[in-house]
Design a protein around this motif. Structure first.
Motif, PDB file in Angstrom:
ATOM      1  N   MET A   1     -42.274  41.192  -2.553  1.00 16.15           N
ATOM      2  CA  MET A   1     -42.617  42.609  -2.416  1.00 16.15           C
ATOM      3  C   MET A   1     -41.833  43.481  -3.401  1.00 16.15           C
ATOM      4  O   MET A   1     -42.114  44.674  -3.556  1.00 16.15           O
ATOM      5  CB  MET A   1     -42.338  43.079  -0.985  1.00 16.15           C
ATOM      6  N   ARG A   2     -40.857  42.912  -4.073  1.00 16.95           N
ATOM      7  CA  ARG A   2     -39.975  43.684  -4.945  1.00 16.95           C
ATOM      8  C   ARG A   2     -40.562  43.852  -6.351  1.00 16.95           C
ATOM      9  O   ARG A   2     -41.392  43.074  -6.788  1.00 16.95           O
ATOM     10  CB  ARG A   2     -38.599  43.021  -5.027  1.00 16.95           C
ATOM     11  N   GLY A   3     -40.048  44.848  -7.051  1.00 19.79           N
ATOM     12  CA  GLY A   3     -40.479  45.124  -8.413  1.00 19.79           C
ATOM     13  C   GLY A   3     -41.201  46.466  -8.493  1.00 19.79           C
ATOM     14  O   GLY A   3     -41.824  46.928  -7.531  1.00 19.79           O
ATOM     15  N   TYR A   4     -41.089  47.101  -9.647  1.00 19.21           N
ATOM     16  CA  TYR A   4     -41.640  48.448  -9.838  1.00 19.21           C
ATOM     17  C   TYR A   4     -43.086  48.422 -10.276  1.00 19.21           C
ATOM     18  O   TYR A   4     -43.560  47.453 -10.904  1.00 19.21           O
ATOM     19  CB  TYR A   4     -40.843  49.186 -10.917  1.00 19.21           C
ATOM     20  N   ILE A   5     -43.798  49.506  -9.975  1.00 10.38           N
ATOM     21  CA  ILE A   5     -45.041  49.844 -10.670  1.00 10.38           C
ATOM     22  C   ILE A   5     -44.802  51.172 -11.373  1.00 10.38           C
ATOM     23  O   ILE A   5     -44.067  52.032 -10.885  1.00 10.38           O
ATOM     24  CB  ILE A   5     -46.267  49.931  -9.740  1.00 10.38           C
ATOM     25  N   LYS A   6     -45.394  51.340 -12.543  1.00 12.78           N
ATOM     26  CA  LYS A   6     -45.277  52.585 -13.296  1.00 12.78           C
ATOM     27  C   LYS A   6     -46.622  52.909 -13.940  1.00 12.78           C
ATOM     28  O   LYS A   6     -47.306  52.029 -14.457  1.00 12.78           O
ATOM     29  CB  LYS A   6     -44.213  52.475 -14.402  1.00 12.78           C
TER      30      LYS A   6
ATOM     31  N   VAL B   1     -39.751  48.145 -15.025  1.00 14.50           N
ATOM     32  CA  VAL B   1     -40.739  48.360 -16.086  1.00 14.50           C
ATOM     33  C   VAL B   1     -40.755  49.843 -16.456  1.00 14.50           C
ATOM     34  O   VAL B   1     -40.421  50.705 -15.634  1.00 14.50           O
ATOM     35  CB  VAL B   1     -42.161  47.921 -15.652  1.00 14.50           C
ATOM     36  N   GLU B   2     -41.125  50.136 -17.700  1.00 16.22           N
ATOM     37  CA  GLU B   2     -41.213  51.540 -18.133  1.00 16.22           C
ATOM     38  C   GLU B   2     -41.992  51.631 -19.440  1.00 16.22           C
ATOM     39  O   GLU B   2     -42.023  50.689 -20.243  1.00 16.22           O
ATOM     40  CB  GLU B   2     -39.817  52.131 -18.305  1.00 16.22           C
ATOM     41  N   PHE B   3     -42.628  52.796 -19.635  1.00 15.70           N
ATOM     42  CA  PHE B   3     -43.321  53.094 -20.885  1.00 15.70           C
ATOM     43  C   PHE B   3     -42.430  53.959 -21.768  1.00 15.70           C
ATOM     44  O   PHE B   3     -41.652  54.778 -21.273  1.00 15.70           O
ATOM     45  CB  PHE B   3     -44.632  53.841 -20.605  1.00 15.70           C
TER      46      PHE B   3
ATOM     47  N   LEU C   1     -44.515  49.326 -23.988  1.00 15.07           N
ATOM     48  CA  LEU C   1     -44.197  49.011 -22.607  1.00 15.07           C
ATOM     49  C   LEU C   1     -42.960  48.113 -22.600  1.00 15.07           C
ATOM     50  O   LEU C   1     -42.882  47.164 -23.391  1.00 15.07           O
ATOM     51  CB  LEU C   1     -45.377  48.287 -21.945  1.00 15.07           C
ATOM     52  N   TYR C   2     -42.032  48.436 -21.714  1.00 14.39           N
ATOM     53  CA  TYR C   2     -40.815  47.623 -21.584  1.00 14.39           C
ATOM     54  C   TYR C   2     -40.780  46.995 -20.197  1.00 14.39           C
ATOM     55  O   TYR C   2     -41.189  47.613 -19.208  1.00 14.39           O
ATOM     56  CB  TYR C   2     -39.569  48.478 -21.791  1.00 14.39           C
TER      57      TYR C   2
ATOM     58  N   ASP D   1     -34.296  62.791 -22.080  1.00 14.38           N
ATOM     59  CA  ASP D   1     -33.780  62.685 -23.445  1.00 14.38           C
ATOM     60  C   ASP D   1     -34.510  61.609 -24.244  1.00 14.38           C
ATOM     61  O   ASP D   1     -34.091  61.240 -25.341  1.00 14.38           O
ATOM     62  CB  ASP D   1     -32.281  62.409 -23.435  1.00 14.38           C
ATOM     63  N   ASN D   2     -35.578  61.067 -23.650  1.00 14.75           N
ATOM     64  CA  ASN D   2     -36.424  60.044 -24.286  1.00 14.75           C
ATOM     65  C   ASN D   2     -35.707  58.710 -24.468  1.00 14.75           C
ATOM     66  O   ASN D   2     -36.133  57.886 -25.268  1.00 14.75           O
ATOM     67  CB  ASN D   2     -36.977  60.529 -25.633  1.00 14.75           C
ATOM     68  N   ARG D   3     -34.655  58.484 -23.724  1.00 16.38           N
ATOM     69  CA  ARG D   3     -34.028  57.162 -23.702  1.00 16.38           C
ATOM     70  C   ARG D   3     -34.401  56.477 -22.384  1.00 16.38           C
ATOM     71  O   ARG D   3     -34.633  57.133 -21.368  1.00 16.38           O
ATOM     72  CB  ARG D   3     -32.505  57.282 -23.843  1.00 16.38           C
ATOM     73  N   ILE D   4     -34.441  55.150 -22.403  1.00 14.23           N
ATOM     74  CA  ILE D   4     -34.736  54.383 -21.189  1.00 14.23           C
ATOM     75  C   ILE D   4     -33.428  53.792 -20.677  1.00 14.23           C
ATOM     76  O   ILE D   4     -32.699  53.114 -21.421  1.00 14.23           O
ATOM     77  CB  ILE D   4     -35.778  53.286 -21.455  1.00 14.23           C
ATOM     78  N   TYR D   5     -33.146  54.039 -19.411  1.00 14.68           N
ATOM     79  CA  TYR D   5     -31.889  53.599 -18.800  1.00 14.68           C
ATOM     80  C   TYR D   5     -32.125  52.362 -17.936  1.00 14.68           C
ATOM     81  O   TYR D   5     -33.142  52.272 -17.233  1.00 14.68           O
ATOM     82  CB  TYR D   5     -31.293  54.736 -17.964  1.00 14.68           C
TER      83      TYR D   5
END
Length: 602
Positions: free
Chosen positions: A139-144, A215-217, A224-225, A280-284
């Motif tokens: 059940m774990r993990g992100y959706i974006k 996950v992230e755009f 996509l990351y 700031d347009n960075r992905i953390y």
């Protein structure tokens, strides 16, 4: 908030909660929560919402008692995301369970309790096993959703089946199988007009051996990351950690799955954690028990140029990261700024757009309906507004793989009005090419408005900066001839500049033909007004009635005081007798003839 506790989310959920504003109401906000259970996942209480009313509790806000923990789904995964709808007047809130996506729309009318459901693969089974902390893994993990709202990504940490746990009673063995056998990474199309999820594209599957969580755009929407953990089952620990990877996919590629690039890898455990785009347009990247966040510094760049740095951002002293990071309505993260300023009517206003996204086109609407040039497709247009007033300027921005809209209010001020260009002023030379000018007459020439001020300056720059104004209460002495002076006419917000010239001219001299050198201060010397320091090459000759020259002077000698400095008859420096004498004045200037006359010495 007094009623703010007891919301049915869980700090262990991948995406415990998301806050979405109520369209058309600045006071109302929805808080959506997903529950979880590390014991038996079926024991969690599902998907809920609560409403915050910021007008309650003296304006500091509170949960509406009758709208707290309202159930929407009895069970869902730990996944939750939100995006603006296609018309921009509402939002979609999405969650997922097993093979179904549920999309709930919020508009000004409120939350539509009937979700749009989309059945798409893969099926992530909620396995059935009595062993604790096993069924939760899947059940774990992100959706974006991407900021444009047309792509959805899902990270499934694992994808086990109940059959795989048949006969297993050892807790460590069961947990190791649940955590370390790989998950699924899928990309979908999303229709933000209808809420439908479709076209499942496997980017990596369980067969690839990685478990996916964050996950992230990228800000520009191109990349996509995904965060991937590689682990092996173990008989002594829950899993044996091999390595972690940050993966990048190019969404413009013909084969997105094949565009995969590993932009970072390390073997520092644990690796699992959220990926979240910042303003700031960075992905953390959050990594548990660290006092830092790791950072993808340039997510708009391809490959390792994206620049992942481990533990690059220090947290507040004493704080430690866990697995997750707060999530937001994804369209809020795609942003830019319109660069323009309030200005005066008649001025051309330049517009630029500042964004980290790769802009393909911009449709500008200046909100100036009376203008024939109200719409522009230029990336950096200019516009002259048709009248003073306040205008809402809209930029509809299209990037390579996303779109968004920004607005700015521009005020066009009433201009400063110059009634007339002031007349040039010319005065007689008072000496050394200077004269004393009365500038107080200028104000009434250039402005009749009581709402405007007038100032005079020696340079155009000083006039524009409104510094070093010339006092009109005193005569002004020119510093050159001719000289241009600059007039600034200002109202509260605007100004205009005009100019005029002041000029010094040589005027005819005036001879006072009486000389009474008795030291009374009146006619003690021979006075020729407008001669000294004006015609600085002049010469004066004084003669007796018999034609004998008895005095000679120029611009550098004192005026004649009735004594002699030439000739043999009279002693130099001695007062001459009373009588009539004659003068000749030579100007020694082109075009000017000498003048002659008499002067009476008494």
């Amino acid at each position: 908030m007094p009623n703010g506790t007891g919301l049915l989310g869980d700090s262990s959920s991948t995406s415990s909660a998301i806050i979405v504003p109520q369209p058309g109401n600045d006071d109302l906000y929805y808080i959506f929560t997903v529950d979880t259970s590390d014991q038996q996942y079926r024991m969690n209480v599902g998907f809920h919402y609560s409403i915050v009313d910021m007008s309650l509790n003296g304006g500091t806000g509170d949960i509406v008692s009758s709208q707290k923990n309202i159930n929407l789904l009895p069970l869902t995964s730990e996944k939750l995301t939100a995006i603006s709808n296609a018309t921009g007047d509402g939002f979609w809130v999405l969650t997922q369970f097993e093979d179904t996506y549920y999309a709930y729309e919020i508009t000004a009318a409120g939350l539509n309790l009937a979700p749009v459901t989309s059945i798409v693969g893969p099926t992530i089974e909620l396995i059935s096993t009595p062993i604790t902390n096993v069924d939760v893994a899947a059940m774990r993990g992100y959706i974006k959703l991407n900021a444009r709202g047309d792509k959805l990504v899902a990270a499934h940490f694992s994808n086990n089946t109940t059959a795989e746990f048949s006969g297993i009673t050892n807790v460590l063995e069961a947990r190791s199988l649940a955590y370390a056998q790989g998950g699924e990474l899928y990309l979908y199309d999303f229709n933000n007009a209808t809420g439908v999820v479709s076209n499942p594209q496997p980017l990596m599957t369980r067969a690839d051996g990685a478990s996916f969580y964050g996950v992230e755009f990228s800000g520009n929407g191109r990349y996509l990351y995904a965060e991937a953990d590689y682990m092996l089952p173990s008989t002594t620990v829950i899993y044996e950690f091999l390595r972690g990877e940050i993966l990048q996919y190019d969404l413009t590629a013909a084969n997105i799955a094949a565009s995969k690039a590993v932009v970072h890898t390390d073997m520092i455990a644990p690796f699992r954690g959220a990926l979240q785009l910042g303003l700031d347009n960075r992905i953390y990247h959050s990594r548990i028990n660290e006092s830092f966040l790791s950072v993808i510094n340039n997510p708009d760049d391809g490959g390792t140029a994206s620049n992942y740095i481990y533990n690059d951002f220090a947290l507040t002293n004493g704080a430690q990261a866990i697995y997750g990071l707060p999530i937001f309505v994804q369209s809020f993260l795609l942003n830019g700024d319109i660069n323009a300023v309030d200005h005066c009517f008649g001025e051309s206003q330049a517009f630029t757009f500042n964004t980290s996204a790769q802009v393909e086109s911009i449709l500008w609407d200046f909100g100036d309906i009376n203008s024939s040039n109200n719409i522009s497709m230029d990336l950096n247009p200019s516009h002259i507004f048709s009248a003073p007033g306040t205008y809402t300027v809209t930029a509809n921005v299209e990037t390579l793989v996303s779109s968004f809209t920004e607005t700015i209010e521009i005020t066009v001020f009433e201009p400063a009005i110059i009634d007339a260009v002031p007349m040039d002023i010319e005065l007689c030379d008072e000496g050394f090419d200077t004269a004393s000018f009365d500038l107080s007459i200028i104000e009434s020439q250039v402005s009749s408005s009581l709402n405007q001020s007038v100032s005079i300056h020696e340079t155009d720059e000083e006039a524009r900066l409104n510094i070093n104004s010339i006092s009109t209460n005193l005569p002004y002495q020119n510093i050159s001839s001719p000289q241009t002076l600059y007039v600034r006419v200002s109202n509260t917000n605007c100004y205009d500049i005009t100019s005029f010239n002041i000029n010094v001219k040589n005027c005819p001299v005036k001879v006072f033909n009486v000389l009474t050198p008795d030291d009374d201060g009146i006619n003690d010397t021979f006075i020729v007004s407008g001669l000294r320091d004006v015609y600085d090459k002049h010469k004066i000759f004084i003669f007796t009635r018999y034609g004998m020259k008895i005095w000679e002077g120029d611009n550098n000698t004192s005026s004649w005081d009735g004594t002699s400095n030439r000739g043999l008859v009279h002693k130099k420096g001695k007062r001459l007798p009373t009588g009539t004498y004659f003068y000749i004045i030579e100007f020694n200037e082109p075009g000017l003839k000498p003048i002659a006359g008499y002067v009476y010495l008494n």
